[in-house]
Design a protein around this motif. Structure first.
Motif, PDB file in Angstrom:
ATOM      1  N   PRO A  39     -19.909   4.407   3.709  1.00 30.23           N
ATOM      2  CA  PRO A  39     -21.103   4.622   2.871  1.00 30.23           C
ATOM      3  C   PRO A  39     -20.998   4.024   1.459  1.00 30.23           C
ATOM      4  N   GLN A  40     -19.816   4.009   0.859  1.00 33.30           N
ATOM      5  CA  GLN A  40     -19.673   3.451  -0.491  1.00 33.30           C
ATOM      6  C   GLN A  40     -19.814   1.931  -0.495  1.00 33.30           C
ATOM      7  N   GLY A  41     -19.468   1.280   0.602  1.00 29.42           N
ATOM      8  CA  GLY A  41     -19.631  -0.157   0.739  1.00 29.42           C
ATOM      9  C   GLY A  41     -18.574  -1.009   0.063  1.00 29.42           C
ATOM     10  N   ARG A  42     -17.727  -0.393  -0.717  1.00 27.27           N
ATOM     11  CA  ARG A  42     -16.657  -1.131  -1.409  1.00 27.27           C
ATOM     12  C   ARG A  42     -15.565  -0.163  -1.821  1.00 27.27           C
ATOM     13  N   ARG A  43     -14.446  -0.719  -2.228  1.00 30.74           N
ATOM     14  CA  ARG A  43     -13.292   0.101  -2.582  1.00 30.74           C
ATOM     15  C   ARG A  43     -13.557   0.961  -3.812  1.00 30.74           C
ATOM     16  N   ILE A  44     -12.881   2.113  -3.832  1.00 32.98           N
ATOM     17  CA  ILE A  44     -12.998   3.031  -4.958  1.00 32.98           C
ATOM     18  C   ILE A  44     -11.617   3.298  -5.562  1.00 32.98           C
ATOM     19  N   ALA A  45     -11.614   3.575  -6.847  1.00 35.60           N
ATOM     20  CA  ALA A  45     -10.373   3.926  -7.541  1.00 35.60           C
ATOM     21  C   ALA A  45      -9.918   5.314  -7.107  1.00 35.60           C
ATOM     22  N   HIS A  46      -8.635   5.553  -7.203  1.00 38.58           N
ATOM     23  CA  HIS A  46      -8.078   6.876  -6.936  1.00 38.58           C
ATOM     24  C   HIS A  46      -8.675   7.872  -7.936  1.00 38.58           C
ATOM     25  N   TYR A  98      -4.701  21.457 -15.547  1.00 37.13           N
ATOM     26  CA  TYR A  98      -6.129  21.157 -15.498  1.00 37.13           C
ATOM     27  C   TYR A  98      -6.810  22.243 -14.675  1.00 37.13           C
ATOM     28  N   ASP A  99      -7.962  22.683 -15.138  1.00 36.97           N
ATOM     29  CA  ASP A  99      -8.738  23.694 -14.420  1.00 36.97           C
ATOM     30  C   ASP A  99     -10.104  23.127 -14.060  1.00 36.97           C
ATOM     31  N   ARG A 100     -10.623  23.564 -12.933  1.00 30.05           N
ATOM     32  CA  ARG A 100     -11.985  23.241 -12.495  1.00 30.05           C
ATOM     33  C   ARG A 100     -12.291  21.741 -12.534  1.00 30.05           C
ATOM     34  N   VAL A 101     -11.332  20.929 -12.139  1.00 32.71           N
ATOM     35  CA  VAL A 101     -11.559  19.482 -12.093  1.00 32.71           C
ATOM     36  C   VAL A 101     -12.419  19.166 -10.881  1.00 32.71           C
ATOM     37  N   ARG A 102     -13.467  18.382 -11.110  1.00 29.97           N
ATOM     38  CA  ARG A 102     -14.346  17.953 -10.025  1.00 29.97           C
ATOM     39  C   ARG A 102     -14.573  16.457 -10.136  1.00 29.97           C
ATOM     40  N   PHE A 103     -14.472  15.781  -8.997  1.00 22.96           N
ATOM     41  CA  PHE A 103     -14.771  14.348  -8.904  1.00 22.96           C
ATOM     42  C   PHE A 103     -16.201  14.254  -8.373  1.00 22.96           C
ATOM     43  N   LEU A 104     -17.125  13.888  -9.232  1.00 20.55           N
ATOM     44  CA  LEU A 104     -18.549  13.971  -8.898  1.00 20.55           C
ATOM     45  C   LEU A 104     -19.095  12.735  -8.208  1.00 20.55           C
ATOM     46  N   ARG A 105     -18.539  11.579  -8.537  1.00 23.93           N
ATOM     47  CA  ARG A 105     -18.985  10.294  -7.966  1.00 23.93           C
ATOM     48  C   ARG A 105     -17.774   9.380  -7.891  1.00 23.93           C
ATOM     49  N   PRO A 106     -17.845   8.388  -7.012  1.00 20.82           N
ATOM     50  CA  PRO A 106     -16.734   7.435  -6.971  1.00 20.82           C
ATOM     51  C   PRO A 106     -16.731   6.516  -8.194  1.00 20.82           C
ATOM     52  N   VAL A 107     -15.542   6.062  -8.538  1.00 23.97           N
ATOM     53  CA  VAL A 107     -15.378   5.020  -9.554  1.00 23.97           C
ATOM     54  C   VAL A 107     -14.993   3.756  -8.797  1.00 23.97           C
ATOM     55  N   TYR A 108     -15.790   2.707  -8.957  1.00 30.02           N
ATOM     56  CA  TYR A 108     -15.560   1.447  -8.259  1.00 30.02           C
ATOM     57  C   TYR A 108     -14.736   0.516  -9.147  1.00 30.02           C
TER      58      TYR A 108
END
Length: 144
Positions: free
Chosen positions: A49-56, A84-94
């Motif tokens: 779905p992202q169509g390209r690579r994403i950063a860690h 770290y508390d309540r860390v959320r990854f909300l969107r990919p970083v390309y």
């Protein structure tokens, strides 16, 4: 600007910007051993779905550490990450995205020697990571 206490002042802010490159992702994969295809395989990601690579995600989280270090340096504070508390990854970083980290001290617990910072990382004005960073602050040398 130097603070007169062991802690950065509430409201102190640091911003850090970095464009995530092919090298960043390749070196991060080598350091951590995380060669998962979403980070390293163009062909694999074309069919996703992202169509390209994403950063860690943890690479993005690591950029918040630079903002923390710069804030501490600006305020004459010696501190280490307590977690770290309540860390959320909300969107990919390309690869090629520029990440902007906004890091703001929002609370200090002097008795526990901790400062708490709200972290927000964005790309193109959209949040990609949020969370709270906890710093353990050391007294200046010679103080108890």
């Amino acid at each position: 600007m130097t603070t007169t206490s062991w802690f950065p002042p509430v409201g102190a802010r640091s911003t850090y910007r970095k464009t995530v490159t092919e090298s960043d992702v390749g070196l991060f994969a080598g350091i951590t051993g995380d060669f998962a295809p979403q980070h390293t395989d163009d062909e694999y990601m074309r069919s996703r779905p992202q169509g390209r690579r994403i950063a860690h995600g943890v690479l993005t989280l690591g950029l918040t550490s630079t903002a923390a270090a710069r804030l501490c340096e600006a305020h004459g504070v010696t501190a280490v990450s307590y977690g770290y508390d309540r860390v959320r990854f909300l969107r990919p970083v390309y690869l090629g995205d520029t990440v902007t980290v906004d890091y703001v001290i929002d609370r200090v617990d002097a008795e526990a020697r901790k400062a708490f910072a709200a972290m927000t990382a964005t790309t193109g004005g959209e949040p990609v990571l949020v969370g709270t960073h906890v710093l353990y602050c050391y007294p200046p040398e010679g103080d108890a």
